[in-house]
Design an enzyme around this catalytic site. Structure first.
Site, PDB file in Angstrom:
ATOM      1  CG  ASP A  68      -0.313  -0.440   2.509  1.00 48.36           C
ATOM      2  OD1 ASP A  68       0.926  -0.448   2.589  1.00 48.36           O
ATOM      3  OD2 ASP A  68      -1.044  -0.764   3.452  1.00 48.36           O
ATOM      4  CG  ASP A 135      -9.155  -0.891  11.877  1.00 48.97           C
ATOM      5  OD1 ASP A 135      -8.185  -1.592  11.475  1.00 48.97           O
ATOM      6  OD2 ASP A 135      -9.559   0.112  11.265  1.00 48.97           O
ATOM      7  CG  HIS A 137      -6.177  -1.774   8.791  1.00 43.35           C
ATOM      8  ND1 HIS A 137      -6.231  -0.691   9.651  1.00 43.35           N
ATOM      9  CD2 HIS A 137      -4.869  -1.906   8.469  1.00 43.35           C
ATOM     10  CE1 HIS A 137      -5.007  -0.215   9.832  1.00 43.35           C
ATOM     11  NE2 HIS A 137      -4.166  -0.938   9.131  1.00 43.35           N
ATOM     12  CD  GLU A 142      -8.965   1.579   7.818  1.00 44.82           C
ATOM     13  OE1 GLU A 142      -9.004   0.599   8.580  1.00 44.82           O
ATOM     14  OE2 GLU A 142      -8.341   2.622   8.086  1.00 44.82           O
TER      15      GLU A 142
HETATM   16  C1  GLP Z   1      -0.700   0.054   8.605  1.00 37.84           C
HETATM   17  C2  GLP Z   1      -0.283  -0.459   7.218  1.00 37.84           C
HETATM   18  C3  GLP Z   1      -0.449  -1.931   7.142  1.00 37.84           C
HETATM   19  C4  GLP Z   1       0.048  -2.493   8.437  1.00 37.84           C
HETATM   20  C5  GLP Z   1      -0.952  -2.174   9.515  1.00 37.84           C
HETATM   21  C6  GLP Z   1      -0.440  -2.428  10.907  1.00 37.84           C
HETATM   22  O1  GLP Z   1      -1.408   1.216   8.607  1.00 37.84           O
HETATM   23  N1  GLP Z   1      -0.877   0.154   6.109  1.00 37.84           N
HETATM   24  O2  GLP Z   1       0.199  -2.473   6.012  1.00 37.84           O
HETATM   25  O3  GLP Z   1       0.224  -3.874   8.349  1.00 37.84           O
HETATM   26  O4  GLP Z   1      -1.443  -0.877   9.354  1.00 37.84           O
HETATM   27  O5  GLP Z   1       0.522  -1.482  11.244  1.00 37.84           O
HETATM   28  P1  GLP Z   1       1.588  -1.669  12.395  1.00 37.84           P
HETATM   29  O6  GLP Z   1       2.408  -2.847  12.013  1.00 37.84           O
HETATM   30  O7  GLP Z   1       2.387  -0.401  12.403  1.00 37.84           O
HETATM   31  O8  GLP Z   1       0.834  -1.875  13.651  1.00 37.84           O
END
Ligand code: GLP
Length: 259
Positions: A68, A135, A137, A142
């Site tokens: 992403d 959440d 995602h 989302e």
């Molecule tokens: C982010 C990214 C995701 C990631 C997730 C968890 O916003 N876009 O690819 O896996 O949310 O993030 P984190 O590993 O910093 O908790």
């Protein structure tokens, strides 16, 4: 799905790094799907450390695709996912920028279809590294995202913008829009490797692994994938009803089976 509750964040990083290395050794021209965010950082640090120590494989033939990207950041912004992955992993592994692909945030209207075409042209992703949002995602899909979605623009929830505010000066500086591989795109990868650590992820992990398949928990799509591996530290595994069974399965796994 194989759920692997491990003893520590460093064990998660070590096991995840070994999964990546074993693929690159057996298929030097493989396609890696890379997540950003905090979850894979220790894994990437481990891969870089092994590479620098000379014990890792050569990454010369590897192609990478980002999960992403933010829309609206100035080109080269340090928090863009393209800059982040270069800084945390691919530069140190010796991969040129031309081997690392991401959805094009300067052309969000065409970026989705273009990225899907680029993924197909590369032969698809062999191993997709994933994190999970608090959440539920996956990438930036989302809750409510179509389980069949492909790469497209999405609007972040307030919760995700607050979660990601630590990388910016404030939550209002986190872009509202992003480009993300869809859940259908992610499901096409041949192996999914989800990394989750910390107590804040425990409810989302439990919902994804043991809850119903639902767009309300996008990471529950892992339940549809024939080869999904979920690596957890004790905090992230703390809400799982069947944690003891997952541990027993992992401990009694035949050596030849691998992950
Ligand atoms: C982010 C990214 C995701 C990631 C997730 C968890 O916003 N876009 O690819 O896996 O949310 O993030 P984190 O590993 O910093 O908790």
């Amino acid at each position: 799905m194989e759920v692997v509750p491990l003893a520590s964040v460093s064990e998660v990083a070590s096991v995840a790094a070994s999964v990546v290395e074993s693929l690159v050794r057996s298929a030097p021209a493989c396609v890696l799907g890379l997540a950003t965010g905090s979850s894979p950082v220790p894994t990437y640090a481990e891969l870089v450390a092994r590479h620098r120590a000379g014990t890792g494989p050569s990454y010369d033939g590897v192609t990478c695709f980002l999960l992403d990207e933010y829309v609206g950041l100035p080109l080269g912004h340090p928090q863009s996912y393209r800059a982040t992955i270069a800084r945390e992993l691919t530069d140190a592994l010796g991969l040129p920028a031309s081997s690392v692909h991401g959805p094009d945030p300067t052309d969000p209207a065409s970026a989705g279809a273009d990225y899907e075409a680029a993924l197909t042209a590369a032969g698809g992703v062999d191993l997709q590294v994933l994190g999970i949002g608090s959440d539920g995602h996956l990438a930036f899909n989302e809750p409510g995202s179509s389980l069949a979605s492909t790469t497209r623009i999405k609007t972040l929830t307030d919760e995700t913008r607050r979660d990601n505010a630590r990388f910016f000066d404030s939550a209002s500086d986190v872009p509202q829009h992003v480009l993300t591989q869809g859940l259908g795109t992610i499901l096409r990868a041949r192996h999914l490797l989800l990394i989750a650590t910390g107590a804040a992820k425990a409810p989302a992990v439990a919902a994804a692994v043991e809850g119903p398949l639902s767009a309300s928990c996008p990471a529950s799509v892992l339940q549809l994938h024939p080869h999904a591996t979920v690596l957890l530290d004790p905090d992230a595994a703390s809400r799982l009803a069947r944690a003891d069974h997952y541990r027993a399965v992992y401990e009694s796994k035949p050596d030849w089976q691998g992950l």
